[in-house]
Design an enzyme around this catalytic site. Structure first.
Site, PDB file in Angstrom:
ATOM      1  N   ARG A  62       0.603  -2.632   1.915  1.00  0.00           N
ATOM      2  CA  ARG A  62       1.137  -2.871   3.247  1.00  0.00           C
ATOM      3  C   ARG A  62       0.810  -4.304   3.656  1.00  0.00           C
ATOM      4  O   ARG A  62      -0.278  -4.817   3.387  1.00  0.00           O
ATOM      5  CB  ARG A  62       0.541  -1.894   4.255  1.00  0.00           C
ATOM      6  CG  ARG A  62       1.179  -0.501   4.209  1.00  0.00           C
ATOM      7  CD  ARG A  62       2.590  -0.529   4.763  1.00  0.00           C
ATOM      8  NE  ARG A  62       3.162   0.785   4.995  1.00  0.00           N
ATOM      9  CZ  ARG A  62       4.133   1.329   4.275  1.00  0.00           C
ATOM     10  NH1 ARG A  62       4.625   0.669   3.246  1.00  0.00           N
ATOM     11  NH2 ARG A  62       4.618   2.517   4.586  1.00  0.00           N
TER      12      ARG A  62
ATOM     13  N   HIS B 159      10.366  -6.355   0.050  1.00  0.00           N
ATOM     14  CA  HIS B 159       9.894  -4.970   0.089  1.00  0.00           C
ATOM     15  C   HIS B 159      10.809  -4.083  -0.768  1.00  0.00           C
ATOM     16  O   HIS B 159      11.207  -2.983  -0.351  1.00  0.00           O
ATOM     17  CB  HIS B 159       9.846  -4.449   1.523  1.00  0.00           C
ATOM     18  CG  HIS B 159       8.859  -3.323   1.702  1.00  0.00           C
ATOM     19  ND1 HIS B 159       8.118  -3.163   2.851  1.00  0.00           N
ATOM     20  CD2 HIS B 159       8.483  -2.299   0.886  1.00  0.00           C
ATOM     21  CE1 HIS B 159       7.342  -2.090   2.734  1.00  0.00           C
ATOM     22  NE2 HIS B 159       7.541  -1.548   1.535  1.00  0.00           N
TER      23      HIS B 159
ATOM     24  N   GLU C 213       8.384  -7.483   9.086  1.00  0.00           N
ATOM     25  CA  GLU C 213       9.530  -7.279   8.192  1.00  0.00           C
ATOM     26  C   GLU C 213      10.744  -6.848   9.009  1.00  0.00           C
ATOM     27  O   GLU C 213      10.599  -6.050   9.940  1.00  0.00           O
ATOM     28  CB  GLU C 213       9.196  -6.222   7.134  1.00  0.00           C
ATOM     29  CG  GLU C 213       8.085  -6.632   6.189  1.00  0.00           C
ATOM     30  CD  GLU C 213       7.811  -5.582   5.107  1.00  0.00           C
ATOM     31  OE1 GLU C 213       8.565  -4.581   5.028  1.00  0.00           O
ATOM     32  OE2 GLU C 213       6.849  -5.755   4.346  1.00  0.00           O
TER      33      GLU C 213
END
Length: 329
Positions: free
Chosen positions: A242, A290, A271
């Site tokens: 994370r 991601h 993000e």
């Protein structure tokens, strides 16, 4: 059970993966489970107004994305189980859930991609791809001698499902693995196992730091300026856990100063990464959006796991992938 189990699926409209959990796709996977459709009542919502109406009767909630479930006991008096379609469970406030609500997650669904992306990122760092990408951007040609990765040392921070998969990749590259976890418990794939309290000690010998931690109160900013300063200048950093676990600003500062060799980051504190973020152009940093652990089969695999768990729930068998809400994973 004499009545159908009320299951509601909420897809956060702002979540990047929500489109992959389209209603018809969910129903298609449900059809693979013979007889299950007659035992459940499945409903869907894509905004919080529709969700609020459904929560009054829902016993099971599948959450795709983020949801602030304040006052859940009043809004969902029959709720007994929340399933989160990601391995990380930081997108809901676990501390607000009533004690009787079970939480499960998608842990284990990322393992194949975690092995592959970890190996890719380790080889990218060892072969100085972040450095060469920076040189390409600057139109600068500087030939370098490269060392084999064989025998180098990786510190894997977080030795759960993702960390174990990363350790498998590291072993295939003949790396020495130092596994760092909350407990420091021995791990079959780690040459050395240490508790998080000894992280800086572990980093002193690292050629690579590979972060796989979930985001919890204890892990936020666990890799900060002091930890990065403990690493040799030859070392590189990978984060597939994370974003807020790592102080990216401190990392960028050290990369710009040449105090670390490179980094591959698949996750960030914010993000999507904003267009004006300095990290797009930070020296020796490769940004991936991601996507490292997200594969084409993830959604059907996740849904099959969930419906298999529904069968366990209906048969009063223990659920798999139970989350310890006090620990956050």
């Amino acid at each position: 059970m004499s009545t159908a189990l009320d299951i509601h699926i909420y897809t956060d409209p702002d979540f990047r993966q929500s489109k992959d959990f389209a209603d018809e796709r969910v129903l298609g996977i449900l059809a693979e489970f013979e007889g299950l459709g007659s035992r459940i009542a499945l409903s869907f919502s894509h905004d919080e107004t529709a969700l609020n109406a459904a929560l009054a009767d829902a016993e099971v909630l599948i959450l795709v994305g983020k949801l602030d479930i304040a006052d859940v006991a009043a809004r969902a008096p029959k709720l007994r189980w929340i399933h989160i379609t990601s391995a990380g469970v930081d997108r809901i406030p676990l501390d607000r859930l009533p004690a009787e609500v079970l939480v499960t997650n998608a842990k284990g669904n990322h393992e194949v991609r975690a092995r592959e992306f970890s190996m890719t990122a380790l080889l990218m760092l060892n072969n100085r791809l972040p450095d060469f990408v920076t040189q390409q951007r600057e139109k600068h040609w500087a030939q370098s001698a490269l060392e084999p990765i064989d025998g180098k040392t990786v510190v894997i921070l977080g030795m759960g499902a993702l960390g174990s998969a990363a350790a498998e990749a590291a072993k295939r590259l003949n790396l020495k693995v130092i596994g760092v976890s909350r407990s420091g418990r021995d791990h079959a794939l780690a040459d050395v196992s240490l508790p998080q309290s000894r992280l800086k000690e572990a980093l002193a010998d690292a050629d690579f730091l590979l972060i796989t931690l979930p985001l919890t109160t204890d892990t936020r900013d666990i890799v900060g300026e002091a930890e990065l300063a403990a690493m040799p200048a030859r070392a590189g950093v990978i984060n597939i856990g994370r974003g807020p676990v790592l102080d990216v600003a401190a990392l960028a500062k050290r990369l710009e100063a040449g105090q670390l060799r490179g980094a591959v980051l698949d996750v960030f504190p914010e993000e999507p990464l904003p267009a004006d973020s300095p990290y797009w152009t930070t020296r020796n940093l490769i940004v991936t959006p991601h996507s490292g652990l997200y594969d084409a089969d993830y959604v059907p695999r996740c849904l099959r796991f969930f419906f298999a768990n529904v069968e366990r729930y209906l048969d009063d068998r223990p659920l798999e992938n139970r989350v310890d809400t006090s620990l956050g994973y």
